[in-house]
Design a protein around this motif. Sequence first.
Motif, PDB file in Angstrom:
ATOM      1  N   GLU A 299       0.809  -1.229   0.000  1.00 29.57           N
ATOM      2  CA  GLU A 299       0.000   0.000   0.000  1.00 29.57           C
ATOM      3  C   GLU A 299       0.838   1.275   0.000  1.00 29.57           C
ATOM      4  N   LEU A 300       2.145   1.133   0.309  1.00 28.74           N
ATOM      5  CA  LEU A 300       2.993   2.314   0.487  1.00 28.74           C
ATOM      6  C   LEU A 300       3.563   2.848  -0.823  1.00 28.74           C
ATOM      7  N   PRO A 301       3.625   4.175  -0.977  1.00 29.00           N
ATOM      8  CA  PRO A 301       4.447   4.750  -2.038  1.00 29.00           C
ATOM      9  C   PRO A 301       5.921   4.627  -1.635  1.00 29.00           C
ATOM     10  N   VAL A 302       6.815   4.605  -2.608  1.00 27.60           N
ATOM     11  CA  VAL A 302       8.247   4.511  -2.314  1.00 27.60           C
ATOM     12  C   VAL A 302       8.674   5.715  -1.482  1.00 27.60           C
ATOM     13  N   GLY A 303       9.413   5.460  -0.399  1.00 24.11           N
ATOM     14  CA  GLY A 303       9.902   6.511   0.479  1.00 24.11           C
ATOM     15  C   GLY A 303       9.036   6.764   1.681  1.00 24.11           C
ATOM     16  N   ASN A 304       7.858   6.140   1.757  1.00 22.11           N
ATOM     17  CA  ASN A 304       6.935   6.383   2.864  1.00 22.11           C
ATOM     18  C   ASN A 304       7.026   5.308   3.929  1.00 22.11           C
ATOM     19  N   LEU A 305       6.602   5.714   5.153  1.00 14.61           N
ATOM     20  CA  LEU A 305       6.583   4.822   6.305  1.00 14.61           C
ATOM     21  C   LEU A 305       5.185   4.272   6.529  1.00 14.61           C
ATOM     22  N   SER A 306       5.144   3.072   7.067  1.00 12.61           N
ATOM     23  CA  SER A 306       3.860   2.451   7.385  1.00 12.61           C
ATOM     24  C   SER A 306       3.364   2.929   8.748  1.00 12.61           C
ATOM     25  N   GLN A 307       2.130   2.580   9.066  1.00 11.76           N
ATOM     26  CA  GLN A 307       1.637   2.723  10.417  1.00 11.76           C
ATOM     27  C   GLN A 307       2.319   1.655  11.285  1.00 11.76           C
ATOM     28  N   THR A 308       2.145   1.767  12.588  1.00  9.47           N
ATOM     29  CA  THR A 308       2.709   0.762  13.499  1.00  9.47           C
ATOM     30  C   THR A 308       2.077  -0.601  13.216  1.00  9.47           C
ATOM     31  N   ILE A 309       2.936  -1.598  13.120  1.00  6.75           N
ATOM     32  CA  ILE A 309       2.487  -2.979  12.918  1.00  6.75           C
ATOM     33  C   ILE A 309       2.788  -3.736  14.210  1.00  6.75           C
ATOM     34  N   GLU A 310       1.740  -4.284  14.815  1.00  9.95           N
ATOM     35  CA  GLU A 310       1.944  -5.048  16.041  1.00  9.95           C
ATOM     36  C   GLU A 310       1.645  -6.521  15.778  1.00  9.95           C
ATOM     37  N   THR A 311       2.602  -7.358  16.102  1.00  7.33           N
ATOM     38  CA  THR A 311       2.413  -8.802  16.006  1.00  7.33           C
ATOM     39  C   THR A 311       2.361  -9.368  17.411  1.00  7.33           C
ATOM     40  N   ASP A 312       2.298 -10.682  17.520  1.00  2.00           N
ATOM     41  CA  ASP A 312       2.287 -11.290  18.858  1.00  2.00           C
ATOM     42  C   ASP A 312       3.671 -11.330  19.480  1.00  2.00           C
ATOM     43  N   LYS A 313       4.680 -10.790  18.745  1.00  2.00           N
ATOM     44  CA  LYS A 313       6.035 -10.838  19.268  1.00  2.00           C
ATOM     45  C   LYS A 313       6.754  -9.489  19.263  1.00  2.00           C
ATOM     46  N   ALA A 314       6.238  -8.511  18.490  1.00  3.54           N
ATOM     47  CA  ALA A 314       7.006  -7.279  18.338  1.00  3.54           C
ATOM     48  C   ALA A 314       6.153  -6.128  17.815  1.00  3.54           C
ATOM     49  N   PHE A 315       6.728  -4.903  17.963  1.00  2.11           N
ATOM     50  CA  PHE A 315       6.215  -3.710  17.291  1.00  2.11           C
ATOM     51  C   PHE A 315       7.131  -3.441  16.102  1.00  2.11           C
ATOM     52  N   LEU A 316       6.542  -3.111  14.943  1.00  2.00           N
ATOM     53  CA  LEU A 316       7.340  -2.856  13.742  1.00  2.00           C
ATOM     54  C   LEU A 316       6.831  -1.623  13.021  1.00  2.00           C
ATOM     55  N   VAL A 317       7.726  -1.007  12.274  1.00  3.59           N
ATOM     56  CA  VAL A 317       7.363   0.007  11.302  1.00  3.59           C
ATOM     57  C   VAL A 317       8.296  -0.197  10.113  1.00  3.59           C
ATOM     58  N   VAL A 318       7.757  -0.112   8.910  1.00  2.00           N
ATOM     59  CA  VAL A 318       8.567  -0.368   7.712  1.00  2.00           C
ATOM     60  C   VAL A 318       8.515   0.846   6.785  1.00  2.00           C
ATOM     61  N   LYS A 319       9.571   0.968   5.994  1.00  2.00           N
ATOM     62  CA  LYS A 319       9.674   2.059   5.021  1.00  2.00           C
ATOM     63  C   LYS A 319       9.991   1.448   3.655  1.00  2.00           C
ATOM     64  N   LEU A 320       9.109   1.677   2.680  1.00  2.00           N
ATOM     65  CA  LEU A 320       9.340   1.142   1.330  1.00  2.00           C
ATOM     66  C   LEU A 320      10.434   1.969   0.647  1.00  2.00           C
ATOM     67  N   THR A 321      11.533   1.312   0.269  1.00  2.00           N
ATOM     68  CA  THR A 321      12.661   2.021  -0.363  1.00  2.00           C
ATOM     69  C   THR A 321      12.788   1.739  -1.853  1.00  2.00           C
ATOM     70  N   GLY A 322      12.034   0.788  -2.366  1.00  2.00           N
ATOM     71  CA  GLY A 322      12.092   0.504  -3.793  1.00  2.00           C
ATOM     72  C   GLY A 322      10.986  -0.424  -4.232  1.00  2.00           C
ATOM     73  N   HIS A 323      10.537  -0.261  -5.473  1.00  2.00           N
ATOM     74  CA  HIS A 323       9.477  -1.116  -6.012  1.00  2.00           C
ATOM     75  C   HIS A 323       9.710  -1.340  -7.488  1.00  2.00           C
ATOM     76  N   ARG A 324       9.718  -2.607  -7.884  1.00  2.00           N
ATOM     77  CA  ARG A 324       9.822  -2.981  -9.289  1.00  2.00           C
ATOM     78  C   ARG A 324       8.555  -3.734  -9.676  1.00  2.00           C
ATOM     79  N   PRO A 325       7.735  -3.170 -10.534  1.00  2.00           N
ATOM     80  CA  PRO A 325       6.527  -3.897 -10.948  1.00  2.00           C
ATOM     81  C   PRO A 325       6.892  -5.104 -11.804  1.00  2.00           C
ATOM     82  N   ALA A 326       5.988  -6.051 -11.878  1.00  2.00           N
ATOM     83  CA  ALA A 326       6.197  -7.214 -12.739  1.00  2.00           C
ATOM     84  C   ALA A 326       6.374  -6.746 -14.179  1.00  2.00           C
ATOM     85  N   SER A 327       7.345  -7.348 -14.858  1.00  2.00           N
ATOM     86  CA  SER A 327       7.646  -6.915 -16.229  1.00  2.00           C
ATOM     87  C   SER A 327       8.351  -8.035 -16.970  1.00  2.00           C
ATOM     88  N   TYR A 328       8.837  -7.724 -18.170  1.00  2.00           N
ATOM     89  CA  TYR A 328       9.607  -8.667 -18.965  1.00  2.00           C
ATOM     90  C   TYR A 328      10.934  -8.020 -19.331  1.00  2.00           C
TER      91      TYR A 328
END
Length: 380
Positions: A299-328
């Motif tokens: 869901e993220l544009p390149v360069g943006n941070l996610s909302q807080t992600i909470e799992t049963d083991k940790a708190f996380l936040v991720v930042k998308l740094t690159g995206h390559r769409p499917a291609s040939y």
Amino acid sequence: MSRILIILAVVSVFGCSGNRSYDVANPVVGPPPPRYDNAEQIARAADAQGVIQQASFDTEAPLSMTTVIARVNGTPILAGQVLEPYAAKLAQASKQLPASEIRKAQEGIIKRELPPQIEQTIMVNEVKSKLTEEQLSAIDEQLDKFFDIEIEKMKAKAQVSNLAELEGALQQQGMSLVTLREMFGDRQLAGEYIKGRVTQDAPVTRAELLEEYNRRREEYAQPEQVKWQQLQVTFASHGSRSRAGEVYNKAIAELKAGSEFTDLVKKYSDGPLKDSGGHWDWTQPQSIANVEVRKSLAELPVGNLSQTIETDKAFLVVKLTGHRPASYTPFEEVQEEIRKSLINRRQEEQVETIIAELKDQAVIETMFDEGFFGGGVTLQ
């Protein structure tokens, strides 16, 4: 396996497989070893030593290396020509297995390796039938120079300093210099025959290249990929969820205050890649194990941070740094590879046709033919 393009396997000295090809790009053959060019010569050589006798074919006994296992227009092929690369392994197996099992193993090898040996013999005979003794001698003299170079390469690969040591190393693998010279010589003659028969077709057109590219399009598919940074604060590392939350919130506060995300990952994260700033390299989204991380990255544009992600083991936040769409892979990047593959395919088709024609015209007998050993000759 390509008869034209695959380099002779026995050049590597060890691990000889017996695979046959007809490569003419790098001729290497030594001084002509004793050659048995037809059944009459082999019988004459054996008779001179008083060892010729009528074959008594025993289906349980291992084959002698001097057993004639096939004839091509009268030219014998000996068991040793096919089995010698496997001699050391067969000898080792014979210490543990009964003779009948060794015989089965020999026959299995011969069934697999004899057809290309027959093809090579046909072509060698074709070449020799068109050359004088003087011409054949001149070829051997020219190739001697190449063989001297090849010997040095083999010595270096085997880590030996002289011919005697090289011969010893080869014999441990069931080979010998004489055998290699024979194989190189026959391979070169067969290769020269193929080289003389294979014609250069018209250049491959752009239309043909594009057609092949489209036919193989899925080979050039590039799946979607993403890369990202991840700050992760695990509950276990801090003793409880609440304490981990305090550390995580402190990191987020500093982030909002303007701190670099990479610095905060190194400072607060306890994820596996924290020392490198939490950078995850290009990865196909479907291979990301954490479903919530996968959804956030999608869901993220390149360069943006996610909302807080909470799992049963940790708190996380991720930042998308690159995206390559499917291609040939673009056609321009692979057209030369496609051109070479089309040329190789044309050559392979020509080689198959040439060999099929030769085999149609040849008289071929093998040990697997009924009655082959009935009136045959076996050298003991």
